[in-house]
Design a protein around this motif. Sequence first.
Motif: not given
Length: 227
Positions: A187-189, A199-203, A221-223
Motif C-alpha cells: 500500500t505504499n511506494k 522514505i515510503r509514502v502511501p500510493l 505520518v500523514s499529508k
Amino acid sequence: GVQSRRQMLALRRVCAGGCRARLAPRLHAREVKVNANTLKTGAYLAASNIPGRRPDSIFRLVDSEHVKPGKGGAYVQCKLIDVRTKDLFLNRFNSSDKVEVIELDPSFKAQYLYEADGVYHFMNMDSYDTVEVDAQFLAKEGPWLKDGMQVKIRLYEEKALAVVLPTSADYTVAETGPGNNNNKSNTNKPAVLENGENIRVPLFVEIGDRVVVRTDDGTYVSKAEKE
C-alpha cells in the motif's frame, strides 16, 4: 561599522568545536555518582563508566532493563548512545555500581538559520547569540533541519551536547516511484523528499505534496494540512 558588528557577532558565538564564547551565557554542569539501579532514561553518562571508550565521550541512556538472574547478582542492562558518534551499544552495570552522571542546566530553545562550510548555525531564542554546531555532530539530524525550525540545544562545557528536533515536520515530495495497485498488501511506494531523504509514502501521495514525517527515523505520518 560592518567590521565591528562582525567582531561582536564572532564574540557571541558558542562553538561545538571547542572555542570559548566570551559573551555567551555559560551553562554550569556537574558530575555526580548514583547507583546504577536508579538510572533514568535520558541521563547523560561520563566516559569513566564505560571501559574502552574515548575519555572525552559522553553517552545518553536510551533504555534500561533491571535483570535478576537465577544465579549471580542483579544488574542493569543499558542501551546507550554516544552523543557525538551516534554509536548505539549495550552496557551492563551491577545494580550496586556507582555510575557517574552528568547533570546539566535545562536546554534552551534555538532557531535553525543555515548551513555553511560544514557548520550548522542556530540562534539562541533567549539571548540571540549564534550557536554553531559541526555538521559531523549532526549527521543524523542534519538532513531534517529546515529554515526557521525551532530546536532544543544542550551544552556541556560550552560544547553542543545534543540538538533535539521536533518529533515531526512537513516536507515537499520531490520524486515518487511507481506503486503496485494490483498488490493489496503493498500500500505504499518509494519517494524522495526535498531534502534528498528516501522514505515510503502511501500510493495517493504525489510529487509536490507536503507530507508530515518523523524526524528521528523518516517514517511517513500523514499529508500536511494545506496552508
